[in-house]
Motif scaffolding. Structure first.
Motif, PDB file in Angstrom:
ATOM      1  N   LEU A  40       0.831  -1.203   0.000  1.00 13.47           N
ATOM      2  CA  LEU A  40       0.000   0.000   0.000  1.00 13.47           C
ATOM      3  C   LEU A  40       0.866   1.253   0.000  1.00 13.47           C
ATOM      4  O   LEU A  40       0.626   2.190  -0.763  1.00 13.47           O
ATOM      5  N   ALA A  41       1.877   1.257   0.852  1.00 10.76           N
ATOM      6  CA  ALA A  41       2.774   2.413   0.931  1.00 10.76           C
ATOM      7  C   ALA A  41       3.500   2.633  -0.388  1.00 10.76           C
ATOM      8  O   ALA A  41       3.683   3.781  -0.831  1.00 10.76           O
ATOM      9  N   ALA A  42       3.909   1.549  -1.035  1.00  5.65           N
ATOM     10  CA  ALA A  42       4.644   1.661  -2.301  1.00  5.65           C
ATOM     11  C   ALA A  42       3.793   2.271  -3.398  1.00  5.65           C
ATOM     12  O   ALA A  42       4.313   2.925  -4.313  1.00  5.65           O
ATOM     13  N   SER A  43       2.477   2.095  -3.328  1.00  6.30           N
ATOM     14  CA  SER A  43       1.593   2.610  -4.384  1.00  6.30           C
ATOM     15  C   SER A  43       1.321   4.103  -4.249  1.00  6.30           C
ATOM     16  O   SER A  43       0.822   4.735  -5.186  1.00  6.30           O
ATOM     17  N   MET A  44       1.674   4.697  -3.107  1.00  8.91           N
ATOM     18  CA  MET A  44       1.294   6.074  -2.807  1.00  8.91           C
ATOM     19  C   MET A  44       2.341   7.092  -3.261  1.00  8.91           C
ATOM     20  O   MET A  44       3.536   6.857  -3.133  1.00  8.91           O
ATOM     21  N   LYS A  45       1.866   8.222  -3.759  1.00 12.54           N
ATOM     22  CA  LYS A  45       2.745   9.359  -4.019  1.00 12.54           C
ATOM     23  C   LYS A  45       3.227   9.933  -2.690  1.00 12.54           C
ATOM     24  O   LYS A  45       2.564   9.772  -1.659  1.00 12.54           O
ATOM     25  N   PRO A  46       4.356  10.624  -2.675  1.00 11.05           N
ATOM     26  CA  PRO A  46       4.729  11.363  -1.467  1.00 11.05           C
ATOM     27  C   PRO A  46       3.625  12.350  -1.102  1.00 11.05           C
ATOM     28  O   PRO A  46       3.100  13.065  -1.962  1.00 11.05           O
ATOM     29  N   GLY A  47       3.232  12.359   0.155  1.00  7.80           N
ATOM     30  CA  GLY A  47       2.153  13.239   0.604  1.00  7.80           C
ATOM     31  C   GLY A  47       0.770  12.634   0.472  1.00  7.80           C
ATOM     32  O   GLY A  47      -0.220  13.246   0.905  1.00  7.80           O
ATOM     33  N   ALA A  48       0.660  11.453  -0.122  1.00 10.69           N
ATOM     34  CA  ALA A  48      -0.644  10.816  -0.325  1.00 10.69           C
ATOM     35  C   ALA A  48      -1.225  10.328   0.993  1.00 10.69           C
ATOM     36  O   ALA A  48      -0.508  10.113   1.973  1.00 10.69           O
ATOM     37  N   LYS A  49      -2.549  10.144   0.997  1.00 11.75           N
ATOM     38  CA  LYS A  49      -3.255   9.646   2.177  1.00 11.75           C
ATOM     39  C   LYS A  49      -3.683   8.193   1.964  1.00 11.75           C
ATOM     40  O   LYS A  49      -4.152   7.818   0.888  1.00 11.75           O
ATOM     41  N   LEU A  50      -3.522   7.376   3.000  1.00 12.40           N
ATOM     42  CA  LEU A  50      -4.023   6.012   3.038  1.00 12.40           C
ATOM     43  C   LEU A  50      -5.161   5.967   4.053  1.00 12.40           C
ATOM     44  O   LEU A  50      -4.965   6.304   5.225  1.00 12.40           O
ATOM     45  N   ILE A  51      -6.341   5.562   3.601  1.00 18.44           N
ATOM     46  CA  ILE A  51      -7.520   5.479   4.459  1.00 18.44           C
ATOM     47  C   ILE A  51      -7.852   4.002   4.648  1.00 18.44           C
ATOM     48  O   ILE A  51      -8.311   3.336   3.724  1.00 18.44           O
ATOM     49  N   THR A  52      -7.586   3.485   5.840  1.00 21.19           N
ATOM     50  CA  THR A  52      -7.859   2.077   6.109  1.00 21.19           C
ATOM     51  C   THR A  52      -9.086   1.952   7.002  1.00 21.19           C
ATOM     52  O   THR A  52      -9.400   2.838   7.801  1.00 21.19           O
ATOM     53  N   SER A  53      -9.781   0.811   6.862  1.00 22.68           N
ATOM     54  CA  SER A  53     -10.933   0.538   7.715  1.00 22.68           C
ATOM     55  C   SER A  53     -11.175  -0.962   7.710  1.00 22.68           C
ATOM     56  O   SER A  53     -10.391  -1.723   7.155  1.00 22.68           O
ATOM     57  N   GLY A  54     -12.292  -1.381   8.341  1.00 25.31           N
ATOM     58  CA  GLY A  54     -12.515  -2.806   8.522  1.00 25.31           C
ATOM     59  C   GLY A  54     -11.686  -3.348   9.669  1.00 25.31           C
ATOM     60  O   GLY A  54     -11.453  -4.543   9.766  1.00 25.31           O
ATOM     61  N   ILE A  55     -11.247  -2.458  10.555  1.00 25.74           N
ATOM     62  CA  ILE A  55     -10.346  -2.825  11.652  1.00 25.74           C
ATOM     63  C   ILE A  55     -11.154  -2.970  12.929  1.00 25.74           C
ATOM     64  O   ILE A  55     -11.721  -1.988  13.429  1.00 25.74           O
ATOM     65  N   ILE A  56     -11.237  -4.175  13.463  1.00 24.05           N
ATOM     66  CA  ILE A  56     -11.926  -4.383  14.733  1.00 24.05           C
ATOM     67  C   ILE A  56     -11.130  -3.678  15.836  1.00 24.05           C
ATOM     68  O   ILE A  56      -9.899  -3.567  15.754  1.00 24.05           O
ATOM     69  N   ASP A  57     -11.821  -3.177  16.851  1.00 18.46           N
ATOM     70  CA  ASP A  57     -11.198  -2.274  17.832  1.00 18.46           C
ATOM     71  C   ASP A  57      -9.895  -2.801  18.438  1.00 18.46           C
ATOM     72  O   ASP A  57      -8.914  -2.061  18.546  1.00 18.46           O
ATOM     73  N   PHE A  58      -9.847  -4.086  18.801  1.00 22.60           N
ATOM     74  CA  PHE A  58      -8.654  -4.593  19.495  1.00 22.60           C
ATOM     75  C   PHE A  58      -7.461  -4.813  18.557  1.00 22.60           C
ATOM     76  O   PHE A  58      -6.373  -5.148  19.014  1.00 22.60           O
ATOM     77  N   LYS A  59      -7.655  -4.601  17.237  1.00 24.80           N
ATOM     78  CA  LYS A  59      -6.557  -4.738  16.274  1.00 24.80           C
ATOM     79  C   LYS A  59      -5.981  -3.376  15.858  1.00 24.80           C
ATOM     80  O   LYS A  59      -5.043  -3.311  15.063  1.00 24.80           O
ATOM     81  N   GLU A  60      -6.533  -2.307  16.400  1.00 27.83           N
ATOM     82  CA  GLU A  60      -6.151  -0.966  15.942  1.00 27.83           C
ATOM     83  C   GLU A  60      -4.655  -0.699  16.077  1.00 27.83           C
ATOM     84  O   GLU A  60      -4.001  -0.214  15.136  1.00 27.83           O
TER      85      GLU A  60
END
Length: 318
Positions: A268-288
């Motif tokens: 995911l990081a490799a696909s991003m431009k410098p300064g780009a935002k990664l928005i992740t979700s689907g994360i159960i609370d205890f895995k944050e």
């Protein structure tokens, strides 16, 4: 068209025998429901525990179902042959109860009953509605997204999806390039385009999701050329990584599961431009925290986290 669903209550160690008997009677399409644990290698989602149902302990029982048209001329005859065969089988094999239960189903019910659980709703200035509902007059000034999920996950009502949509409203800029990992029905790609993205690329491990995404593009009057969708797992599929590209995207969304985001973080990081935002979700609370640690280890900076119910969003920057 109305169907009768017949379910044979038997045992797991008799499944092969019962299915062979049904096949001899011309019944070749069956459903088998049992409680045998599925090996890691055969599970949908592999060993990712959050994808697995919480089943009771295996008690050796099994239910084998088959369907006959209600008005099929020889349905009664076929059913009687099945009953007789089960009686005969019980004299030389342990088949459990060997009873048959009946359930009448309508073909339209199979397609449409689930629609009762998907109705229109809004997130900010975005109004999301199923294709079978009319647009309310009092919502005409909102940005409309229409969705027919079909066989794919993604009505937008799940807390994890809503968390991503709110972050897209906050961070996406006109003309952005967007990557949608785990695209499902294509809803996040469509929202991104409606918010001004120039082009989206989506990936999913299920090829049905690709067709569903393009179908929903058509429903929303979006040209197919605005999105490219690929089947594959971005974690270790180098060919897919090459198709997706490196340092190409202004915004990346990954609404999947924590145990998938964690090993996928470097890709995911490799696909991003410098300064780009990664928005992740689907994360159960205890895995944050585990997800946050993985994103930081991949060279990203955590910008914020948000909660809705037991689900978490983490937004990071490159």
């Amino acid at each position: 068209m109305r169907w009768n669903k017949y379910t044979i209550n038997t045992r797991t160690d008799a499944e092969e025998l019962v299915c062979a008997m049904l096949s001899e009677l011309g019944i070749t399409s069956v459903e088998i429901d049992n409680l045998i644990p599925v090996p890691d290698a055969d599970r949908q989602g592999g060993v990712f525990e959050e994808l697995q149902p919480d089943l009771p302990e295996d008690d050796g029982s099994s239910r084998i179902s088959f369907y006959l048209e209600e008005d099929e001329a020889d349905a009664s005859e076929i059913l009687e042959k099945v009953r007789q065969a089960l009686d005969d089988m019980s004299t030389y094999a342990q088949i459990g109860e060997g009873t048959i239960t009946t359930e009448i189903s309508d073909e339209a019910d199979w397609r449409d009953n689930w629609k009762a659980y998907f109705s229109s709703f809004s997130i900010g200035n975005i109004f999301i509605k199923p294709t079978w509902e009319d647009m309310p007059e009092d919502k005409s000034d909102m940005t409309l997204v229409e969705i027919d999920p079909g066989v794919s996950f993604g009505t937008g009502k799940h807390e994890s999806t809503q968390l991503v949509i709110r972050q897209l409203q906050k961070y996406l800029q006109e003309g952005d390039q967007v990557l949608d990992v785990g695209c499902g029905s294509g809803i996040l790609s469509i929202v991104a385009l409606k918010l001004g993205a120039q082009h989206v690329v989506g990936t999913d491990i299920d090829e049905d999701c690709i067709a569903s995404s393009y179908d929903n593009f058509a429903v929303n009057h979006l040209d197919k050329s605005l999105g490219d969708f690929y089947v594959g797992n971005l974690i270790d599929d180098e060919a897919l990584q090459d198709k997706v590209g490196k340092e190409k995207y202004d915004v990346v969304v990954a609404n999947i599961l924590a145990d998938i985001i964690i090993p996928m973080a470097p890709a995911l990081a490799a696909s991003m431009k410098p300064g780009a935002k990664l928005i992740t979700s689907g994360i159960i609370d205890f895995k944050e925290q585990e997800v946050a640690d993985a994103l930081i280890a991949a060279g990203l900076q955590v910008v914020e986290s948000n909660a809705q119910g037991e689900w978490r969003n983490i937004t990071a920057c490159k």
